[in-house]
Design an enzyme around this catalytic site. Structure first.
Site, mmCIF file in Angstrom:
data_model
loop_
_atom_site.group_PDB
_atom_site.id
_atom_site.type_symbol
_atom_site.label_atom_id
_atom_site.label_comp_id
_atom_site.label_asym_id
_atom_site.label_seq_id
_atom_site.Cartn_x
_atom_site.Cartn_y
_atom_site.Cartn_z
ATOM 1 N N ASP A 28 -8.798 -49.827 62.715
ATOM 2 C CA ASP A 28 -9.577 -48.993 63.623
ATOM 3 C C ASP A 28 -8.843 -48.523 64.878
ATOM 4 O OD1 ASP A 28 -11.151 -50.333 61.776
ATOM 5 O OD2 ASP A 28 -12.870 -50.490 63.097
ATOM 6 N N GLU A 70 -11.125 -63.839 61.097
ATOM 7 C CA GLU A 70 -10.940 -62.422 60.785
ATOM 8 C C GLU A 70 -9.464 -62.049 60.927
ATOM 9 O OE1 GLU A 70 -12.971 -58.174 62.206
ATOM 10 O OE2 GLU A 70 -13.329 -60.014 63.352
#
Length: 454
Positions: free
Chosen positions: A190, A419
Site C-alpha cells: 500500500d 503481520e
C-alpha cells in the site's frame, strides 16, 4: 467437513518444535475462519481479502483440501462480469464502521453495475495481485483425486482465465503487454516508496471527509500516514464516480509493477497446467507467459540496479526506488540466467540482506525512505518471503532458500504470526495471529522442497 480438532490432528512434522509451530499456525486459521472464508485478522481486517485468500488456501491445503477449495471458490463467487476479482468481499453481517473504506463507500452493486459488479454481494472496485491460479493449482496437487471428484479445476479455471483476460485486456494501459495497477492498494504494498512520486500528482481527500477504522486496531507508527490515506481515498472515489470502467476513466495513478506481473506469469503457467489436467490445450497460456516474461524484462528490468523497477505510465519512466517488488520476479522460471544471478546478488547484498532475521525487507535498507516499522516502507513481510523462497528454489539456489525458510519459520513463531516484523530485530509489527503468516508457515513446514514450479 472436518471438525476443528480433526484439522489440528492431521499428520504433521515429527520434530516437537515444528509440531508446536504447526499447531499454532493451524489454530490461527481455525480462529479466523468465518464459515465460508478466512479473514486476515478478526480485528484489523474483518472481511475477505483477495490475495490473502489465495495465500490462505496454499496453507489450508495441508489441513483440509475441501476448505482450501472453498476459500478460493468463495472469493471467485464475487467476481465481476468483466473478469476482475475484487480486492475485498464484504461480510454483510458486519456493521459498516468495522472497516474503512466500507461497502457504502465503494457502492459496488450500484456504481459498478455497468462494469459487471455482482448485485448479490458488496465488494470493493479494485483488485489485488493475481496469485490465485497458482494457489488453485497447488490446492489441486495436494489431493488430485479429491479435486477431480469434486470437479474443482473445471469450476475455477474459466473464472481464473477471465480474471487474467481482464488484466491483460482492460488493464494493459501502457500498451506494452503488462498489466497496470491503478491504486496503491492493488499491488498489495500500500504505502511503498515505489508509489510516492506517482502519488504526488493526487490531491488528497480532506481528512474530515473519512474516518480511518484501521487506527482503532493498529498503532499509527505502523500504518500509512493520513496524507497517504487521503490520496488513497481520492483515487478510489474518482474510480467509483467513473463506474469502475477502465475504458472511460483517466487514471491519475497508473504504474506497471514487477511483482504483480511476475505473479501473472506464474499464474498463467498454472492455468496451462490446469488446462492439460482437464484435457485442454495449455499452449495459449504458456505462450502468454512467455510474452509476459519478455515484456517484464524489456520494460521493467534495470541492469544497473540489479532488480526490476516500477514503471510510471504517466511519465513513461522507471521509478528510482528499490523495493521488494523488484525481487519477486525470481519466481519466473524462464528469466535469463544473467538476470537471475543479478537478482540473487541484490537479494544477498547490503540493500536487502537482514542477517539477524534472514528475512527480506520491503524496501532498501540503505534507502532514504526506509522505516523499519511503517507497513511497506521497510518491514519484512512473510508473504513476500514465501514468494522469494519459492523463486530461489525455482532457480536452484537451495541453500539460500533454506536460509530464508528457516528465518521465516523462526520469526513467524517468535512473533506470534505477526503481520510483519522489523527486519533487523524481528520485533512484531502490525496485527498478530495474521492468517497468511500462519498459512504460509504451514506450507513451509509441510511442502517438499522440490515442489517449486507450477
Amino acid at each position: 467437513m472436518n471438525s476443528p480438532l480433526d484439522l489440528l490432528d492431521r499428520p504433521a512434522p515429527a520434530a516437537p518444535a515444528d509440531l508446536t509451530l504447526r499447531r499454532g499456525a493451524a489454530r490461527v486459521l481455525l480462529d479466523n475462519w468465518t464459515g465460508a472464508s478466512t479473514v486476515p485478522s478478526r480485528s484489523l481486517y474483518p472481511h475477505q481479502w483477495s490475495w490473502d485468500s489465495a495465500f490462505v488456501a496454499v496453507g489450508l491445503r495441508h489441513l483440509s483440501v475441501r476448505r482450501a477449495q472453498r476459500e478460493l471458490e468463495s472469493l471467485l463467487a464475487a467476481q465481476w462480469a468483466d473478469g476482475r476479482v475484487p480486492h475485498i468481499v464484504f461480510n454483510p453481517a458486519l456493521p459498516h464502521d468495522a472497516y474503512f473504506p466500507s461497502p457504502d463507500f465503494w457502492q459496488s452493486s450500484t456504481a459498478g453495475r455497468t462494469a459487471g459488479a455482482p448485485a448479490s454481494v458488496e465488494t470493493s472496485g479494485i483488485v489485488q495481485p493475481p496469485v490465485h491460479a497458482l494457489a488453485a493449482w497447488l490446492v489441486h496437487r495436494a489431493d488430485p483425486a479429491e479435486s477431480r471428484r469434486r470437479g474443482f479445476l473445471a469450476r475455477v479455471r474459466p473464472r481464473l482465465a477471465a480474471w487474467h483476460d481482464y488484466l491483460l485486456g482492460r488493464r494493459d494501459l501502457g500498451g506494452g503487454g503488462l498489466a497496470a495497477v491503478v491504486h496503491p492498494w492493488e499491488p498489495g504494498m500500500d504505502n511503498s516508496p515505489g508509489w510516492d512520486r506517482a502519488l504526488q500528482r493526487v490531491e488528497p481527500s480532506p481528512p474530515g471527509t473519512f474516518r480511518r477504522a484501521d487506527l482503532d486496531h493498529g498503532h499509527p507508527a505502523d500504518r500509512p500516514t493520513d496524507l497517504d490515506y487521503g490520496r488513497y481515498v481520492r483515487l478510489a472515489t474518482e474510480y467509483r464516480e467513473a463506474g469502475y470502467d477502465d475504458r472511460v476513466v483517466r487514471h491519475r495513478f497508473a504504474v506497471e509493477d514487477p511483482a504483480f506481473n511476475a505473479l501473472l506469469v506464474v499464474s498463467e503457467l498454472a492455468l496451462a497446467a490446469m488446462a492439460r489436467e482437464l484435457g485442454l490445450p495449455g499452449q495459449p497460456h504458456t505462450e502468454r507467459a512467455a510474452g509476459l516474461t519478455r515484456a517484464l524484462v524489456d520494460r521493467l528490468w534495470d541492469e544497473r540496479a540489479g532488480l526490476f523497477r516500477v514503471r510510471d505510465l504517466h511519465t513513461g519512466e522507471p521509478v528510482d526506488e528499490r523495493t521488494v517488488s523488484g525481487l519477486i520476479p525470481l519466481l519466473v522460471p524462464q528469466l535469463p540466467e544473467e538476470i537471475v544471478r543479478r537478482l540473487r546478488s541484490t537479494l544477498t547484498g547490503p540493500r536487502f540482506s537482514a542477517p539477524a532475521t534472514h528475512l527480506v525487507p520491503s524496501y532498501d535498507l540503505t534507502g532514504h525512505a526506509f522505516d523499519p516499522t511503517r507497513y511497506w516502507r521497510g518491514p519484512a513481510w512473510f508473504n513476500t518471503a514465501w514468494l522469494i523462497e519459492r523463486g530461489l528454489r525455482t532457480h536452484g539456489f537451495q541453500q539460500d532458500a533454506e536460509r530464508l525458510r528457516t528465518g521465516f519459520l523462526t520469526e513467524a513463531g517468535r512473533s506470534g504470526f505477526a503481520e510483519y516484523v522489523d527486519p533487523a530485530t524481528g520485533a512484531a509489527r502490525g496485527t498478530r495471529h495474521f492468517s497468511w503468516t500462519a498459512a504460509l508457515t504451514l506450507d513451509l513446514l509441510s511442502t517438499d522442497p522440490e515442489e517449486a514450479g507450477p
